[in-house]
Design a protein around this motif. Structure first.
Motif, PDB file in Angstrom:
ATOM      1  N   HIS A   1       0.864  -1.147   0.224  1.00 32.52           N
ATOM      2  CA  HIS A   1      -0.119  -0.004  -0.119  1.00 32.52           C
ATOM      3  C   HIS A   1       0.951   0.760  -0.276  1.00 32.52           C
ATOM      4  CE1 HIS A   1      -3.521  -2.650   1.581  1.00 32.52           C
ATOM      5  NE2 HIS A   1      -4.023  -1.931   0.641  1.00 32.52           N
ATOM      6  N   TYR A   2       1.700   1.398   0.438  1.00 34.49           N
ATOM      7  CA  TYR A   2       2.591   2.402   0.816  1.00 34.49           C
ATOM      8  C   TYR A   2       4.493   2.239   0.032  1.00 34.49           C
ATOM      9  CZ  TYR A   2      -1.084   3.314   3.648  1.00 34.49           C
ATOM     10  OH  TYR A   2      -2.707   3.501   3.796  1.00 34.49           O
ATOM     11  N   GLY A   3       4.574   1.305   0.095  1.00 35.41           N
ATOM     12  CA  GLY A   3       5.724   1.699  -0.762  1.00 35.41           C
ATOM     13  C   GLY A   3       7.023   0.628  -0.040  1.00 35.41           C
TER      14      GLY A   3
ATOM     15  N   TYR B   1       7.104   6.963   2.620  1.00 36.39           N
ATOM     16  CA  TYR B   1       6.952   7.543   2.048  1.00 36.39           C
ATOM     17  C   TYR B   1       5.942   7.608   1.013  1.00 36.39           C
ATOM     18  CZ  TYR B   1       6.937  12.279   0.038  1.00 36.39           C
ATOM     19  OH  TYR B   1       7.242  13.240  -0.443  1.00 36.39           O
ATOM     20  N   HIS B   2       5.018   7.727   0.693  1.00 38.73           N
ATOM     21  CA  HIS B   2       3.836   7.317  -0.277  1.00 38.73           C
ATOM     22  C   HIS B   2       3.016   8.866  -0.615  1.00 38.73           C
ATOM     23  CE1 HIS B   2       1.389   4.838  -2.541  1.00 38.73           C
ATOM     24  NE2 HIS B   2       0.379   5.559  -1.793  1.00 38.73           N
ATOM     25  N   GLN B   3       3.227   8.907  -1.768  1.00 38.55           N
ATOM     26  CA  GLN B   3       2.018  10.061  -2.678  1.00 38.55           C
ATOM     27  C   GLN B   3       2.435  11.782  -1.283  1.00 38.55           C
ATOM     28  OE1 GLN B   3      -1.538   9.106  -3.175  1.00 38.55           O
ATOM     29  NE2 GLN B   3      -0.309   7.411  -5.304  1.00 38.55           N
ATOM     30  N   GLY B   4       3.545  11.274  -0.983  1.00 40.88           N
ATOM     31  CA  GLY B   4       3.856  12.696  -0.390  1.00 40.88           C
ATOM     32  C   GLY B   4       3.554  13.220   0.973  1.00 40.88           C
ATOM     33  N   SER B   5       3.064  11.539   1.459  1.00 40.20           N
ATOM     34  CA  SER B   5       2.523  11.682   3.161  1.00 40.20           C
ATOM     35  C   SER B   5       3.933  10.562   3.819  1.00 40.20           C
ATOM     36  CB  SER B   5       1.657  11.343   3.632  1.00 40.20           C
ATOM     37  OG  SER B   5       0.679  11.951   2.558  1.00 40.20           O
TER      38      SER B   5
ATOM     39  N   ASP C   1       1.192  14.778   6.012  1.00 44.38           N
ATOM     40  CA  ASP C   1       1.367  14.981   5.106  1.00 44.38           C
ATOM     41  C   ASP C   1       3.312  15.516   5.309  1.00 44.38           C
ATOM     42  OD1 ASP C   1       1.472  16.944   3.140  1.00 44.38           O
ATOM     43  OD2 ASP C   1      -0.327  17.697   3.242  1.00 44.38           O
TER      44      ASP C   1
ATOM     45  N   GLU D   1       4.037  18.164   3.469  1.00 46.61           N
ATOM     46  CA  GLU D   1       4.412  19.684   3.512  1.00 46.61           C
ATOM     47  C   GLU D   1       4.031  20.087   4.807  1.00 46.61           C
ATOM     48  OE1 GLU D   1       1.225  20.832   0.217  1.00 46.61           O
ATOM     49  OE2 GLU D   1       2.759  19.989  -1.354  1.00 46.61           O
TER      50      GLU D   1
ATOM     51  N   GLU E   1      -9.017   4.262   1.505  1.00 47.46           N
ATOM     52  CA  GLU E   1      -7.617   4.574   1.141  1.00 47.46           C
ATOM     53  C   GLU E   1      -6.856   3.943   2.201  1.00 47.46           C
ATOM     54  OE1 GLU E   1      -3.590   7.273   0.505  1.00 47.46           O
ATOM     55  OE2 GLU E   1      -5.903   7.842   0.565  1.00 47.46           O
TER      56      GLU E   1
END
Length: 369
Positions: A183-185, A207-211, A248, A250, A306
């Motif tokens: 799911h999250y690499g 770390y997956h899709q910016g989170s 997140d 960011e 998700e």
């Protein structure tokens, strides 16, 4: 009359309860004593084991009035004659994996069980091999085919034997990591949180899709306390869990995210350290909650589609995944003010658009409410 003397004593994994076997010239008993910090919360649990004098025809009221461990009366005893004193060398105390109940074995035979679920009710409950009819001191232990507690004690003995061989952790660890990585690499970092003692537990960082994602491994080895009592036959759906946190990237650096996720290390030990349990809508205070927040809310529902996925089962039980998300003081108080407050808080968060990935947000309850 001589006082009872201690012939066996074993604390549970978290030192919250102590199992003791005591005998005098009259009787032998098995006890579960709460540690000092839990004595206002839980009562001592006792189980008659055997009479070392002939069984009396009537209830041993005199001993009870004197605060002495009573003989069990004849109508409840498998053996009416005096039995020999227990040999300390033949005793083995085996704790339930949930850490709240224990079984006593003697010379390889199951002698007594004080089940964990009995801790949470006012009625004294225990099972003794020497008993043939339920009474206020104990109840019949019977056999594995007639008593679920007997059968469970046998399973628990095998559980500890298998874990003592130290071959179970690697496949469990591998299966959980495989699930998380799907799911999250790839797992980028791996933190041991068991402090070198059993059970093995860790946190995997992704770390997956910016989170940033952090997920525990090993918490589900043990069933949580309380759950068998609260949910009974439905307990296999609720008594095991792993925890997770998503942040997140960011809004928080990796260093700060790791610090915030360190809360999971304490939460993963919480049920057994506090003789409690964790479930949907529960809240926990934490010193590493981000500025403006006081603690965390646990929820699987917040994961929405998700963040909700099946984890490998343990011992046939479902393993629940709960996401930890920061909450303010007012939100935590709102959750704790009502039996369904945690569920209501989850619902409000979801209605506001919040999910399992932490991002700055407005408080969603009125401090005056």
């Amino acid at each position: 009359m001589r006082p009872s003397y201690l012939i066996a004593e074993v604390a549970n994994q978290q030192q919250t309860l102590i199992a003791r076997v005591e005998q005098d010239e009259r009787t032998a008993y098995f006890y579960l004593w709460p540690a000092e910090s839990f004595r206002s919360q839980f009562a001592v649990r006792g189980c008659w084991l055997r009479n070392l004098l002939p069984a009396p025809a009537r209830e041993d009221v005199e001993a009870m009035e004197q605060g002495i461990a009573p003989l069990l009366s004849a109508s409840f005893c498998r053996t009416l004659e005096a039995e020999p004193a227990l040999d300390p060398a033949g005793l083995q105390i085996i704790w339930e994996p949930s850490d709240d109940g224990a079984a006593l074995w003697y010379q390889g035979q199951l002698l007594a069980v004080i089940p964990g679920w009995s801790l949470y009710q006012n009625k004294q409950v225990s099972f003794s091999a020497g008993c043939i009819k339920e009474n206020r001191l104990t109840a019949p232990l019977g056999s594995a085919s007639t008593n679920d507690n007997y059968a469970q004690a046998e399973k628990n003995r095998l559980f500890w034997r298998d874990w003592h061989d130290a071959h179970l952790w690697e496949p469990m660890q591998r299966d959980l990591l495989k699930c998380y990585e799907s799911h999250y690499g790839e797992s980028l970092k791996y933190y041991a949180i068991d402090q070198g003692s059993w059970p093995p537990m860790a946190i995997s960082q992704h770390y997956h899709q910016g989170s940033w994602f952090f997920l525990t491994l090993g918490m589900s080895i043990r069933p949580m306390p309380w759950v068998d009592y609260l949910y009974q036959e439905l307990a296999p759906q609720y008594r095991r869990a792993e925890l997770a946190m998503a942040i997140d990237a960011e809004v928080m650096t990796e260093e700060n995210a790791v610090q915030m996720a360190s809360a999971l290390a304490g939460f993963a030990h919480f049920p057994w350290a506090r003789l409690s349990w964790l479930g949907e809508g529960h809240t926990l205070e934490s010193a590493v909650a981000p500025v403006g927040f006081e603690g965390f809310l646990l929820s699987g529902e917040l994961g929405r589609e998700e963040g909700q996925f099946a984890l490998p089962k343990r011992e046939g039980d479902k393993v629940n995944l709960f996401w930890a998300t920061p909450v303010t003081t007012a939100e935590r108080e709102f959750a704790q003010a009502d039996e369904n407050g945690g569920y209501q808080l989850v619902e409000r968060l979801m209605q506001s658009g919040a999910g399992h990935i932490f991002r700055p947000r407005q408080q969603i309850v009125d401090p005056e409410s």
